[in-house]
Design an enzyme around this catalytic site. Structure first.
Site, PDB file in Angstrom:
ATOM      1  N   GLN A 242       1.465  14.206   6.252  1.00 46.36           N
ATOM      2  CA  GLN A 242       0.345  14.230   5.318  1.00 46.36           C
ATOM      3  C   GLN A 242      -0.976  13.834   5.968  1.00 46.36           C
ATOM      4  OE1 GLN A 242       3.082  11.864   2.545  1.00 46.36           O
ATOM      5  NE2 GLN A 242       1.711  12.847   1.095  1.00 46.36           N
TER       6      GLN A 242
ATOM      7  N   HIS B  82      10.046  10.025   6.827  1.00 47.32           N
ATOM      8  CA  HIS B  82       9.276  10.318   5.620  1.00 47.32           C
ATOM      9  C   HIS B  82       9.322  11.830   5.373  1.00 47.32           C
ATOM     10  CE1 HIS B  82       5.968   8.677   2.866  1.00 47.32           C
ATOM     11  NE2 HIS B  82       6.093   9.953   2.535  1.00 47.32           N
TER      12      HIS B  82
ATOM     13  N   ASN C 190      12.179   6.701   3.638  1.00 43.87           N
ATOM     14  CA  ASN C 190      11.232   6.623   2.527  1.00 43.87           C
ATOM     15  C   ASN C 190      11.834   7.208   1.255  1.00 43.87           C
ATOM     16  OD1 ASN C 190       8.355   6.283   1.517  1.00 43.87           O
ATOM     17  ND2 ASN C 190       8.689   8.465   1.106  1.00 43.87           N
ATOM     18  N   GLU C 191      11.736   6.452   0.169  1.00 40.74           N
ATOM     19  CA  GLU C 191      12.139   6.941  -1.155  1.00 40.74           C
ATOM     20  C   GLU C 191      13.504   7.621  -1.132  1.00 40.74           C
ATOM     21  OE1 GLU C 191       7.990   7.984  -3.455  1.00 40.74           O
ATOM     22  OE2 GLU C 191       8.825   9.520  -2.151  1.00 40.74           O
TER      23      GLU C 191
ATOM     24  N   TYR D   4       4.708   4.113  -9.153  1.00 37.70           N
ATOM     25  CA  TYR D   4       3.471   4.717  -9.652  1.00 37.70           C
ATOM     26  C   TYR D   4       3.318   4.607 -11.163  1.00 37.70           C
ATOM     27  CZ  TYR D   4       2.762   6.698  -5.025  1.00 37.70           C
ATOM     28  OH  TYR D   4       2.557   6.841  -3.674  1.00 37.70           O
TER      29      TYR D   4
ATOM     30  N   GLU E  62       4.153   1.657  -1.785  1.00 35.64           N
ATOM     31  CA  GLU E  62       3.202   2.653  -2.289  1.00 35.64           C
ATOM     32  C   GLU E  62       2.886   2.332  -3.734  1.00 35.64           C
ATOM     33  OE1 GLU E  62       4.367   6.775  -1.887  1.00 35.64           O
ATOM     34  OE2 GLU E  62       5.186   6.461   0.129  1.00 35.64           O
TER      35      GLU E  62
ATOM     36  N   TRP F 137      -1.397   3.359  -1.930  1.00 35.71           N
ATOM     37  CA  TRP F 137      -1.305   4.762  -1.544  1.00 35.71           C
ATOM     38  C   TRP F 137      -2.512   5.447  -2.162  1.00 35.71           C
ATOM     39  CZ3 TRP F 137       1.959   7.323   1.710  1.00 35.71           C
ATOM     40  CH2 TRP F 137       1.843   8.712   1.760  1.00 35.71           C
TER      41      TRP F 137
ATOM     42  N   PHE G  88      -5.181  10.612  -3.666  1.00 32.63           N
ATOM     43  CA  PHE G  88      -5.008   9.188  -3.953  1.00 32.63           C
ATOM     44  C   PHE G  88      -5.908   8.290  -3.109  1.00 32.63           C
ATOM     45  CE2 PHE G  88      -1.154  11.205  -5.318  1.00 32.63           C
ATOM     46  CZ  PHE G  88      -0.545  10.401  -6.268  1.00 32.63           C
TER      47      PHE G  88
END
Length: 506
Positions: free
Chosen positions: A42, A139, A184-185, A327, A395, A438, A454
């Site tokens: 990203q 990620h 990640n996640e 989030y 994040e 984030w 963001f």
């Protein structure tokens, strides 16, 4: 029901505003880290430069002639400028990820010296400005070569290859990196990109439709299982070879929606407990207790992989901390409700979960209200159910239209509300270690490309130089970190006025 829903929205708004009690940076301990985050695909760009090869994210982003991360923010070339922005804000830590296919172009085998040099230089630059590197090993950007060879995370071969990749990272960067996130996640990555989800590395938007039997219905859980085993393998390696000398910490991160019953009915309370088991316990129960939640075992039966005794012992206790990606908050009900996630997301997973989720407030898939009590609920649940693990919020942020001006007041209100929630959690006994916004700058985003962003810094993606410009949120975060902003007394309107006087429109 309708009246309860309206009441819930009003309650969420009232509670969100009530979290802005008086606090400053000094209310947190000195070793609590405030930072910001990005990820390799990203941020870096330079996808075909200096020996890097394609990842599955490259492949998927090019499938439908949409936006992609080929250039992104050009962080590969502009990292020194971005570290200077971090220093200007006063960041204490920066979370970034290592591009596996930049460091090891074939997924295994020889190291790419130019890729190695880039990450060494980035870490050195961060350290020279007093900024703690927090490195994510994975990620979403598996080397496409490994996906093509054996299917990536649904094949146990990934465990050996990931461990070898982690070994190189620990050896080459570990003297200067004390905080590592393996994956990640892991939760959302498993259910959104396997089974009925988007298949990263392939151009078919949904690989399986109406899954009811067969291996396709197991891919979500096989991928998650292999992620846990790969994490545990990397953790075991780190403890064996590096921890005594490097003295770092290693954890796994999960995507964590706030979850609250839609009504006070017994059915909705039970549905909420099932949702917590699937969305939190799926990864956390093995990490803390060595096995999957009973709710998942009963529901999934033979579709849920089984840990051997040796694997269970290896996974249990393999995380020094838990990384939380948060989030927004949703309501959970036992009754059918409209599906709120993008249509390509794995509906089969939510069918397995046996619960329906409803947006809280005005939140949607791409716009998030500040609902800080939802984060507090997560942290309290983890404290009570999972032995109060050390936690980093890795994040947290809210998107806005990318073409909006620099005045991102909703983002300021969102960030300060959630920092307040973290402080409340600390006061209530949660073992909180850090908070990362984030994101540092506008990035290429996985589902929306460049249409929403963001960042605390605006990036002009039409400019070949990718000019960065500070937003109001950067000014607020700077003031908070250097102690000139007291959240209770600081008038955001006055901050906006001062910011406008010192900046120009885009």
């Amino acid at each position: 029901m309708k009246h309860f829903y309206l009441f819930s929205i009003i309650l969420a708004i009232v509670l969100a505003t009530s979290y802005i009690d008086a606090f400053t940076r000094t209310d947190f301990s000195e070793d609590f880290l405030f930072g910001a985050a990005t990820s390799a695909y990203q941020w870096e760009g330079a996808v075909d430069e200096d020996g890097r090869t394609p990842s599955v994210w490259d492949t998927s982003s090019h499938c439908h002639n949409g936006s992609n991360g080929d250039i992104a923010c050009d962080g590969y070339h502009k990292y020194k400028e971005d570290v200077k922005l971090m220093a200007d804000i006063g960041l204490e830590a920066f979370r970034f990820s290592i591009s596996w296919s930049r460091l090891i172009p074939n997924g295994r085998g020889p190291i790419n010296p130019k890729g190695l040099l880039f990450y060494k230089n980035l870490i050195k630059e961060l350290r020279s400005h007093g900024i703690e590197p927090h490195v994510t090993l994975y990620h979403y950007d598996l080397p496409q070569s490994l996906e093509d060879e054996y299917g990536g995370w649904i094949n146990r071969k990934i465990i050996e290859d990931f461990t070898a990749f982690a070994d190189i990272c620990f050896r080459e960067f570990g003297d200067d990196v004390k905080l590592w996130t393996t994956i990640n996640e892991a939760t959302i990555f498993s259910f959104a990109f396997y089974g009925e989800g988007i298949k990263f590395g392939h151009c078919s938007p949904t690989k399986y439709i109406n899954c009811s039997t067969g291996n396709s219905c197991m891919e979500t859980y096989i991928a998650g299982h292999n992620m846990l085993l790969a994490h545990a393998s990397a953790s075991s390696l780190y403890k064996l070879k590096y921890k005594s000398k490097q003295r770092g910490s290693l954890g796994l991160s999960i995507f964590s929606l706030g979850l609250s019953p839609y009504t006070n009915s017994k059915d909705d309370e039970i549905a909420t407990q099932r949702a917590k088991a699937f969305l939190y316990g799926w990864m956390l129960k093995p990490l803390v207790y060595g096995d999957y939640p009973d709710e998942m075992k009963r529901t999934l039966g033979s579709r849920l992989p089984v840990f051997s005794k040796e694997e269970s012992e290896k996974v249990k206790g393999s995380s020094d901390f838990v990384g939380i990606i948060h989030y927004t908050t949703v309501y959970v009900t036992n009754r059918p409700a409209p599906y709120i996630f993008p249509s390509s997301t794995n509906k089969g997973f939510f069918t397995d979960m046996g619960a329906y989720i409803i947006s809280a407030g005005n939140s949607s898939s791409f716009e998030f209200d500040a609902i800080p009590w939802g984060l507090e609920g997560i942290l309290e649940h983890l404290k009570q159910s999972y032995n109060n693990p050390p936690i980093y919020i890795l994040e947290n942020g809210t998107p806005m239209k990318h073409d909006s001006m620099l005045q991102d007041r909703p983002r300021v209100e969102y960030i300060q509300a959630y920092i307040g929630a973290v402080l409340n959690a600390i006061k209530n006994g949660s073992d909180m270690r850090g908070y990362f916004v984030w994101s540092l700058i506008d990035l290429y985003e996985i589902t929306v490309g460049y249409t929403t962003s963001f960042g605390m810094y605006y990036v002009n993606f039409s400019d070949p130089c990718r000019k960065r410009s500070p937003k109001l949120s950067a000014s607020w975060y700077t003031g908070f970190l250097n102690g000139t902003i007291d959240v209770a007394s600081q008038d955001i309107t006055q901050l906006q006025s001062n910011f406008s006087a010192g900046s120009s429109s885009l």
